[in-house]
Design an enzyme around this catalytic site. Structure first.
Site, mmCIF file in Angstrom:
data_model
loop_
_atom_site.group_PDB
_atom_site.id
_atom_site.type_symbol
_atom_site.label_atom_id
_atom_site.label_comp_id
_atom_site.label_asym_id
_atom_site.label_seq_id
_atom_site.Cartn_x
_atom_site.Cartn_y
_atom_site.Cartn_z
ATOM 1 N N TYR A 175 0.842 -1.195 0.000
ATOM 2 C CA TYR A 175 0.000 0.000 0.000
ATOM 3 C C TYR A 175 0.873 1.240 0.000
ATOM 4 O O TYR A 175 2.058 1.212 0.354
ATOM 5 C CB TYR A 175 -0.947 0.010 1.207
ATOM 6 C CG TYR A 175 -0.252 0.179 2.543
ATOM 7 C CD1 TYR A 175 -0.019 1.445 3.079
ATOM 8 C CD2 TYR A 175 0.164 -0.927 3.279
ATOM 9 C CE1 TYR A 175 0.619 1.610 4.304
ATOM 10 C CE2 TYR A 175 0.791 -0.774 4.512
ATOM 11 C CZ TYR A 175 1.022 0.490 5.016
ATOM 12 O OH TYR A 175 1.649 0.655 6.221
ATOM 13 N N CYS A 176 0.267 2.369 -0.398
ATOM 14 C CA CYS A 176 0.926 3.671 -0.385
ATOM 15 C C CYS A 176 -0.146 4.738 -0.192
ATOM 16 O O CYS A 176 -1.293 4.420 0.107
ATOM 17 C CB CYS A 176 1.745 3.896 -1.664
ATOM 18 S SG CYS A 176 0.789 3.758 -3.181
ATOM 19 N N THR A 177 0.194 5.992 -0.380
ATOM 20 C CA THR A 177 -0.741 7.078 -0.072
ATOM 21 C C THR A 177 -1.980 7.057 -0.961
ATOM 22 O O THR A 177 -3.111 7.050 -0.484
ATOM 23 C CB THR A 177 -0.048 8.442 -0.200
ATOM 24 O OG1 THR A 177 1.143 8.442 0.576
ATOM 25 C CG2 THR A 177 -0.973 9.561 0.270
ATOM 26 N N GLY A 179 -1.985 5.115 -4.150
ATOM 27 C CA GLY A 179 -2.003 3.949 -5.044
ATOM 28 C C GLY A 179 -0.949 3.942 -6.120
ATOM 29 O O GLY A 179 -0.616 2.890 -6.660
ATOM 30 N N ILE A 204 -4.092 4.600 0.856
ATOM 31 C CA ILE A 204 -4.565 4.930 2.199
ATOM 32 C C ILE A 204 -5.716 5.931 2.140
ATOM 33 O O ILE A 204 -6.697 5.818 2.887
ATOM 34 C CB ILE A 204 -3.416 5.527 3.041
ATOM 35 C CG1 ILE A 204 -2.258 4.542 3.136
ATOM 36 C CG2 ILE A 204 -3.900 5.916 4.438
ATOM 37 C CD1 ILE A 204 -0.936 5.194 3.543
#
Length: 272
Positions: A175-177, A179, A204
């Protein structure tokens, strides 16, 4: 003051004419009093933009009228002030820089909708990895996620090479901020022979938007790349600020620990 809408979006699509798109797109945004940054590259677009609801909708309609962006998706949050001062459209080699130009990004991981993410990362045979950098992970991450502690995304491939093994790690969730980094990080693993690779769709921000973090799997704040510094689980500005020395985020706990009236993080102070 009218409520400010902030949208974050990216879209991977072949744009051989990306340089020619800069001028008209900048002019459109300025006409509609939009502020923020749009990155254009041959591989697509990456952006965070703020403005009134009317003008944000105008931009979305304008972009999606182009067949190349017809399926464009975005994440939304709000603020009671303008988080950007100017409107910029920049040309880049990559819309998110990993530095591996030969990688096949179309061969990326399986999207996991926000509503299904908790179940995936709760599985004992899934390795969850935060693909963001250390200044982002220090103020918030999912429970149990591995933090590679990278200083920038270009360090991530070397970290994977050193720490992950497709024969050992059968299921990996990333996951990241918003996508975008996971588009490349999951593609990296798929190209390296990892079989089951998952990707939090929308990152997120979409997770918090759609789930409200009811399960409390997310802990802390989410770093964002604008004047808000970070948002809480309700996607409202969290009150975090940036250290005046290193530029990293200082959450509420950091601010309490810092000497009175000092907006400098403890690690920077300890270097004196």
């Amino acid at each position: 003051m009218q409520e400010i809408i902030i949208i974050a979006f990216y879209h991977f699509v072949e744009l051989p004419d990306y340089e020619a798109r800069k001028g008209p797109l900048l002019a459109f945004c300025k006409r509609h009093d939009l502020k923020g940054t749009i990155l254009l590259a041959r591989e697509g677009v990456n952006s965070t933009i703020s403005g009134t609801r009317e003008n944000i909708n105008a931009l979305i309609d304008h972009l999606r009228s182009d067949p190349k962006f017809a399926s464009l998706e975005w994440k939304e949050s709000t603020a009671d002030y303008k988080p950007f001062e100017r409107m910029k459209v920049r040309l880049k080699k990559e819309i998110v820089r990993m530095g591996l130009e030969e990688m096949d990004i179309s061969h990326r991981g399986t999207y996991v909708p926000a509503k299904d993410w908790d179940a995936v990362i709760s599985s004992p045979d899934v390795l969850t990895i935060d693909t963001r950098n250390i200044y982002e992970t220090k103020i918030g991450k999912f429970i149990g996620a591995i933090d590679p502690r990278t200083r920038n995304f270009r360090e991530f491939p070397a970290w994977v090479e050193k720490n992950l093994d497709p024969k050992k790690h059968k299921k990996v969730a990333m996951y990241c901020t918003g996508g975008i980094r996971c588009e490349k990080s999951t593609a990296l693993l798929k190209n390296m022979g990892f079989e089951e690779v998952y990707h939090l769709q929308g990152g997120i921000l979409k997770y918090l938007e759609e789930t409200g973090n009811k399960s409390k799997k997310w802990q802390g704040d989410c770093f964002v790349f604008d004047d808000r510094t970070a948002v809480n689980e309700e996607l409202a500005p969290s009150g975090a600020v940036r250290c005046k020395r290193c530029g990293g985020p200082m959450g509420t706990d950091d601010l309490k620990a810092a000497p009175l009236d000092t907006v400098i993080c403890i690690p920077c102070l300890s270097e004196n």
